[in-house]
Design a protein around this motif. Structure first.
Motif: not given
Length: 808
Positions: A153-154, A184-185, A201-203, A260-262
């Motif tokens: 997770k994460g 589908e993520l 991409s996926v979290v 995730v983030s910049e």
């Protein structure tokens, strides 16, 4: 035959042996890539590889440890990939003793590689792999390849694929990330940065197993639909700001689009990045497989302030300079202001789609709210414009999307530069209609023989003649070339290898030098197109900075052109003689054709020297409006020897176009069926010639004839007697002209001149006298009036009589 030509032919008979070029081919390199910092044995497949001697590697980081010939179609090539090798596509060729193969590619990645293992076609039974792995696989018809990874997770799960980019075939790959419930993520088909290849991409929302699936978008596929699938925790940003920097400069970058983030990083821009250097985002989680085509230019860099949505808030920059930003939301317009002086001229070039941005840029320049220049799609979806500054002051450049779209990854870079000359040179491929053709883009020069190439210059703001060359030629090879004419974008060159030149070669850039020897261009720009799709679109290509030049074993034949001994007048023709010299045992036919036809000069497309023969001719013609001047060109020759075509070329030979020697002005004659008439022609001699020239009418209708006449330098008029048989077709017949044959220095030169229309009439029938009408005495006939032809003949007899010549 000239003494020089005779000597060269005699020398060739001594030098040439039984070896010959065999046209080697390289079709596939497997596996399609490998991990940097490791060693791997690759399999090269193709044709005519039995005499392979060397693998030519284009870029640093890949070293060939060994080369083993398995059979004429297969090589085992062991390579060592450096730990710091540039990620992405690398180019190779194979040099054999008898030729050089087309360019093919091999990919370098950061992750360890595994092979796809079938069956893995269902969601329930996927192939398990570990995170941070590259999978080599193949998509067959209606195939879906499934791979399972365990995630936390994460955690970031990134998926990226090289498929269409591998250049093996035209196909459209797609990927999807599914959770344990088949939800589908993330999915991806095409993407701005990857072209027709997918990436996403996926979290991860929860601990567990996730399935990555690969398929062809329309569920088609075959054994050529190969892919490299990268699955890992690596970052996958979709934008970078700024999108360029100065060589050696340390700058802060902002990577946008990662789930995730910049990501912010400071990097030092490389001083000499090379033609295929890319900027890869790298963190503790890994490195993105595909980098951004980062601009490295010596320009002051500015990033938008964020408050530049109006001209009043425009971000300041310099000219020359570069400004960078993001069209962050739909409808947004970014503004930048720069000072300029009257008379300055700048090029403004927007880089967006070329760098992997979805932005379809529109670029404008204004002052005081008045638009002065604008462009959309000058360079594909990217915009470029040239701006001449009308007066001193401050100007505003604006960037927006054509459809008023926007988003976090709609990044761009605009460079403002003064006009500067640039030239990119490359070797033209043989078949212009076949975009994937690479035939003779590499130059293979047989020992004691020649090879010709047509060099093409992509000029920008560069006039005047250009002197072509190569940065490196093999030992024993010399170059013959004229300067490229300012009005031309091509120039023929011939490379010749000495009889004792060692077999070998390497990679060289094509150069262009301006007056004073100043190097203008040395960026070869040699494109190899691998995958051509609908509407002749190129979907996979590699543009190399060099081409291959090699010396090969001797060719079993040689050709030489007997250079025209006289200039060819405008509107005239000449038969080029091509002489072949054969080595013992080679008797096959040889096909010859022109490498390049100078402006206004036409050369027959091909001719064949028959089996066992040593000569052929090609018709050469100078157009009536061809500019009088001297050009040099060459002929190429190909013959089947063994299993394939073997190429060589003639020397560069001169063709000089001279002003027309003679012009004719023809009257429009008429003749009756079964009758006679005269075609009167005025003769103007522009260039005096010795002796008499023959003049024959061409294009007369059937059953109408005229004798061949002669003219000399002093002739001013001609009269062609026309004879029409009773069955000559009545009506108007255009396309009648004269063929003039002049002999200069013992060489016949053929010129076309004049032009008229001949009318053939049906004779009128005499009317019968009326009945019972008394006959009228016939009046005395008037004195006979001489025809123009009879008058000319009488005058000629008087001149001959006065000269003491016997009467005819």
């Amino acid at each position: 035959m000239s003494p020089r030509l005779l000597a060269s032919l005699c020398a060739f008979g001594v030098l040439c042996g039984e070896s010959f070029a065999a046209n080697p081919q390289l079709t596939t390199v497997l596996p399609r890539g490998w991990q940097r910092g490791t060693e791997k044995e690759l399999t090269f497949t193709g044709a005519n590889l039995g005499d392979a001697q060397e693998v030519l590697v284009y870029y640093p980081g890949v070293a060939v440890k060994s080369l083993k010939v398995i059979n004429p179609t297969t090589l085992a090539v062991a390579v060592s990939i450096a730990p710091d090798c540039r990620l992405g596509e690398h180019a190779v060729r194979v040099r054999t003793a008898t030729g050089v193969t087309p360019l093919r590619t091999f990919w370098v990645g950061a992750l360890p590689c595994v092979e796809e293992v079938e069956p893995n076609d269902t969601f329930d039974k996927p192939q398990p792999i570990t995170l941070n792995t590259t999978v080599h696989g193949v998509i067959g018809n209606e195939d879906v390849d499934s791979f399972a990874v365990e995630c936390k997770k994460g955690q970031r799960l990134s998926v990226e694929l090289e498929g269409m980019r591998l250049g093996d075939t035209f196909w459209d790959p797609a990927v999807a990330v599914l959770d344990a419930k088949r939800f589908e993520l993330a999915t991806s088909d095409d993407s701005p940065l990857l072209g027709q290849d997918p990436g996403c991409s996926v979290v991860i929302p929860a601990d567990g197993r996730y399935v990555v699936q690969v398929r062809e978008a329309a569920y088609r596929g075959d054994e050529k639909c190969r892919y490299r699938l990268h699955v890992g925790t690596f970052p996958r940003p979709t934008a970078v700001v700024p999108a360029g920097g100065r060589p050696g400069e340390e700058i802060e970058l902002r990577f946008v689009g990662d789930p995730v983030s910049e990501i912010r990083q400071r990097i030092r821009v490389p001083v000499n990045p090379g033609p295929h250097w890319r900027l890869h985002c790298q963190t503790v989680d890994g490195v993105s497989p595909t980098g951004f085509p980062f601009r490295v230019t010596d320009l002051p860099n500015v990033v938008e302030s964020g408050a530049n949505a109006t001209p009043a808030g425009a971000t300041g920059c310099s000219a020359p300079g570069a400004f960078n930003g993001v069209v962050g939301k739909p409808g947004e317009v970014d503004h930048f202001k720069f000072p300029a002086r009257k008379g300055e001229v700048f090029d403004l070039k927007c880089y967006a789609r070329r760098l992997g941005s979805p932005l379809d840029a529109v670029l404008t320049v204004s002052r005081g709210g008045k638009e002065l220049a604008a462009n959309d799609d000058s360079r594909g979806p990217d915009s470029e414009l040239r701006f001449a500054v009308p007066e001193d002051g401050e100007y505003v450049a604006a960037v927006r999307d054509h459809l008023h779209k926007g988003g976090a990854d709609y990044f761009y870079r605009v460079e403002i530069t003064p006009i500067a000359p640039t030239v990119t040179m490359f070797v033209q491929r043989a078949d212009l209609a076949n975009l994937a053709d690479q035939e003779r883009q590499a130059v293979a020069v047989p020992k004691g023989g020649r090879a010709a190439a047509l060099l093409v210059a992509d000029r920008h703001d560069c006039g005047g003649p250009l002197v072509p060359g190569f940065t490196r030629l093999p030992a024993g090879v010399s170059l013959a070339a004229d300067a490229m004419d300012p009005a031309q974008g091509v120039v023929p060159v011939v490379l010749e290898a000495a009889a004792d030149a060692p077999v070998g070669g390497g990679l060289a850039a094509v150069t262009a030098r301006h007056g004073g020897g100043v190097l203008i261009g040395s960026d070869t720009g040699q494109e190899a197109a691998f995958t051509v799709g609908p509407n002749q679109g190129v979907f996979a290509r590699h543009v190399a900075d060099k081409t291959a030049v090699a010396v090969t074993e001797a060719c079993p034949y040689r050709i030489d052109v007997v250079e025209p001994a006289v200039p060819v007048p405008q509107g005239a023709g000449y038969n080029l003689r091509v002489v072949a010299t054969r080595s013992a045992g080679f008797t096959g036919p040889i096909n010859v054709h022109p490498l390049w036809q100078p402006p206004g000069v036409g050369i027959a497309g091909s001719a064949t020297i028959p089996a066992g023969a040593t000569e052929a001719t090609l018709a050469l013609n100078a157009a009536p409006n061809a500019a009088p001047r001297r050009w040099r060109t060459a002929l190429q020759a190909v013959a089947t020897v063994g299993d394939g075509p073997v190429w060589t070329s003639s020397q560069l030979f001169a063709v000089e176009v001279a002003p027309a020697a003679v012009s004719l002005a023809m009257e429009r004659p008429a003749v009756e069926q079964g009758g006679r008439a005269t075609l009167f022609t005025k003769v103007t001699v522009h260039t005096p010639f010795a002796g008499a020239a023959k003049v024959a009418l061409v294009g007369l209708p059937p059953k109408v004839t005229a004798p061949e006449l002669e003219i000399t330098t002093g002739t001013t008029e001609l009269a062609f007697p026309l004879t029409a048989e009773p069955g000559a077709p009545a009506g108007k017949h255009g396309g009648v002209f004269a063929r003039i044959t002049l002999v200069k220095n013992g060489e016949p030169v053929y010129q076309s001149a004049g032009g008229t229309e001949l009318r053939v009439d049906v004779p009128l029938k005499a009317a019968a006298p009326p009945a019972n009408v008394p006959s009228t005495p016939t009046p005395a006939a008037p004195p006979k009036r001489l025809t123009r032809l009879e008058q000319l003949r009488l005058e000629q007899e008087e001149r001959e009589k006065a000269a003491g010549k016997p009467m005819r």
